[in-house]
Design a protein around this motif. Structure first.
Motif, PDB file in Angstrom:
ATOM      1  N   TYR A  64       0.824  -1.214   0.000  1.00 55.84           N
ATOM      2  CA  TYR A  64       0.000   0.000   0.000  1.00 55.84           C
ATOM      3  C   TYR A  64       0.859   1.265   0.000  1.00 55.84           C
ATOM      4  N   ASN A  65       2.169   1.110   0.151  1.00 57.49           N
ATOM      5  CA  ASN A  65       3.118   2.220   0.329  1.00 57.49           C
ATOM      6  C   ASN A  65       2.698   3.073   1.526  1.00 57.49           C
ATOM      7  N   VAL A  66       2.387   2.378   2.606  1.00 52.70           N
ATOM      8  CA  VAL A  66       1.877   2.997   3.829  1.00 52.70           C
ATOM      9  C   VAL A  66       2.849   2.774   4.978  1.00 52.70           C
ATOM     10  N   GLU A  67       3.038   3.824   5.776  1.00 56.35           N
ATOM     11  CA  GLU A  67       3.787   3.713   7.020  1.00 56.35           C
ATOM     12  C   GLU A  67       2.821   4.029   8.154  1.00 56.35           C
ATOM     13  N   VAL A  68       2.779   3.149   9.143  1.00 61.67           N
ATOM     14  CA  VAL A  68       1.939   3.356  10.323  1.00 61.67           C
ATOM     15  C   VAL A  68       2.864   3.535  11.516  1.00 61.67           C
ATOM     16  N   GLU A  69       2.683   4.637  12.244  1.00 58.38           N
ATOM     17  CA  GLU A  69       3.475   4.901  13.452  1.00 58.38           C
ATOM     18  C   GLU A  69       2.576   4.728  14.669  1.00 58.38           C
ATOM     19  N   TYR A  70       3.120   4.050  15.675  1.00 61.67           N
ATOM     20  CA  TYR A  70       2.360   3.722  16.883  1.00 61.67           C
ATOM     21  C   TYR A  70       2.909   4.502  18.070  1.00 61.67           C
ATOM     22  N   LYS A  74      -0.571   2.297  19.972  1.00 61.28           N
ATOM     23  CA  LYS A  74      -1.788   2.552  19.202  1.00 61.28           C
ATOM     24  C   LYS A  74      -1.422   3.296  17.919  1.00 61.28           C
ATOM     25  N   ALA A  75      -1.978   2.883  16.792  1.00 59.63           N
ATOM     26  CA  ALA A  75      -1.712   3.547  15.509  1.00 59.63           C
ATOM     27  C   ALA A  75      -2.153   4.998  15.604  1.00 59.63           C
ATOM     28  N   SER A  76      -1.200   5.912  15.482  1.00 61.34           N
ATOM     29  CA  SER A  76      -1.480   7.333  15.662  1.00 61.34           C
ATOM     30  C   SER A  76      -1.243   8.154  14.403  1.00 61.34           C
ATOM     31  N   TYR A  77      -0.336   7.714  13.543  1.00 57.62           N
ATOM     32  CA  TYR A  77      -0.026   8.426  12.309  1.00 57.62           C
ATOM     33  C   TYR A  77      -0.003   7.418  11.165  1.00 57.62           C
ATOM     34  N   ILE A  78      -0.724   7.707  10.100  1.00 59.45           N
ATOM     35  CA  ILE A  78      -0.698   6.877   8.899  1.00 59.45           C
ATOM     36  C   ILE A  78      -0.226   7.766   7.763  1.00 59.45           C
ATOM     37  N   SER A  79       0.873   7.394   7.120  1.00 61.79           N
ATOM     38  CA  SER A  79       1.391   8.172   5.988  1.00 61.79           C
ATOM     39  C   SER A  79       1.358   7.312   4.741  1.00 61.79           C
ATOM     40  N   VAL A  80       0.789   7.868   3.679  1.00 60.88           N
ATOM     41  CA  VAL A  80       0.716   7.188   2.390  1.00 60.88           C
ATOM     42  C   VAL A  80       1.534   8.013   1.417  1.00 60.88           C
ATOM     43  N   LYS A  81       2.587   7.420   0.895  1.00 64.48           N
ATOM     44  CA  LYS A  81       3.483   8.142  -0.004  1.00 64.48           C
ATOM     45  C   LYS A  81       3.172   7.769  -1.455  1.00 64.48           C
ATOM     46  N   PRO A 121     -12.297   8.785  14.497  1.00 62.42           N
ATOM     47  CA  PRO A 121     -11.038   8.777  15.229  1.00 62.42           C
ATOM     48  C   PRO A 121      -9.959   9.670  14.606  1.00 62.42           C
ATOM     49  N   ILE A 122     -10.290  10.428  13.563  1.00 61.71           N
ATOM     50  CA  ILE A 122      -9.287  11.246  12.875  1.00 61.71           C
ATOM     51  C   ILE A 122      -9.221  12.635  13.485  1.00 61.71           C
ATOM     52  N   GLU A 123      -8.022  13.068  13.826  1.00 65.65           N
ATOM     53  CA  GLU A 123      -7.808  14.417  14.350  1.00 65.65           C
ATOM     54  C   GLU A 123      -7.507  15.388  13.208  1.00 65.65           C
ATOM     55  N   ALA A 124      -6.638  14.993  12.297  1.00 61.93           N
ATOM     56  CA  ALA A 124      -6.240  15.886  11.214  1.00 61.93           C
ATOM     57  C   ALA A 124      -5.741  15.076  10.020  1.00 61.93           C
ATOM     58  N   ILE A 125      -5.764  15.721   8.863  1.00 61.40           N
ATOM     59  CA  ILE A 125      -5.234  15.133   7.641  1.00 61.40           C
ATOM     60  C   ILE A 125      -4.349  16.184   6.989  1.00 61.40           C
ATOM     61  N   THR A 142       2.352  13.183  -0.200  1.00 63.33           N
ATOM     62  CA  THR A 142       2.187  12.301   0.944  1.00 63.33           C
ATOM     63  C   THR A 142       0.946  12.721   1.698  1.00 63.33           C
ATOM     64  N   VAL A 143       0.104  11.747   1.999  1.00 65.83           N
ATOM     65  CA  VAL A 143      -1.079  11.986   2.829  1.00 65.83           C
ATOM     66  C   VAL A 143      -0.731  11.484   4.215  1.00 65.83           C
ATOM     67  N   THR A 144      -0.891  12.322   5.228  1.00 68.54           N
ATOM     68  CA  THR A 144      -0.682  11.884   6.613  1.00 68.54           C
ATOM     69  C   THR A 144      -2.004  12.054   7.357  1.00 68.54           C
TER      70      THR A 144
END
Length: 149
Positions: A64-70, A74-81, A121-125, A142-144
């Motif tokens: 998915y070219n996705v990075e998930v930071e915990y 808990k998954a807090s940041y999802i970045s799609v490059k 559950p989304i705070e910001a994009i 990049t979408v975060t």
């Protein structure tokens, strides 16, 4: 196969991909690494990283070219490059099941669009332009997606 039928099938398949969810961000946010793996599969790499909230575990899912930071497990940041040829606009949010409401705030150079104070559950994009073509059109970004605490 008749060329007209083939061309019609190609157009139909492209149109049907337009609103396909690439990564279901709300289903991932605030979940443990094990729960995220149940959704996205086994990560290609796992490593330590640093976030604004402090040290974090990160996983990269190449498919998915996705990075998930915990943060706090808990998954807090999802970045799609380079998100699958999606446009640099709010329309791309449909691919992350994270439709924004209202107008985004823009950086002075308009390379970053942000939507804040979203529904849980989304705070910001954040959309950040990372590459331009020869006509200065955004052709990669990049979408975060940031989870609510």
């Amino acid at each position: 196969m008749n060329k007209r039928i083939f061309f019609g099938l190609v157009l139909l398949s492209l149109a049907s991909c337009k609103h396909r969810v690439v990564v279901d961000a709300p289903a991932i946010l605030r979940h443990s690494p094990e729960e995220v793996e149940a959704i996205l599969g086994k990560p290609d790499s796992t490593y330590a990283t640093e976030t604004l909230a402090g040290p974090a575990l990160a996983q990269h899912f190449r498919m998915y070219n996705v990075e998930v930071e915990y943060v706090d497990n808990k998954a807090s940041y999802i970045s799609v490059k380079g998100p699958h040829g999606l446009p640099f606009s709010e329309e791309a949010l449909e691919a992350f099941n994270a439709k924004a409401l209202g107008e985004p705030t823009k950086s002075a150079d308009e390379k970053v669009l942000r939507w804040i104070k979203m529904q849980a559950p989304i705070e910001a994009i954040s959309f950040a332009a990372t590459h331009y073509d020869s006509l200065q059109n955004v052709d990669n970004f990049t979408v975060t997606i940031i989870g609510r605490k």
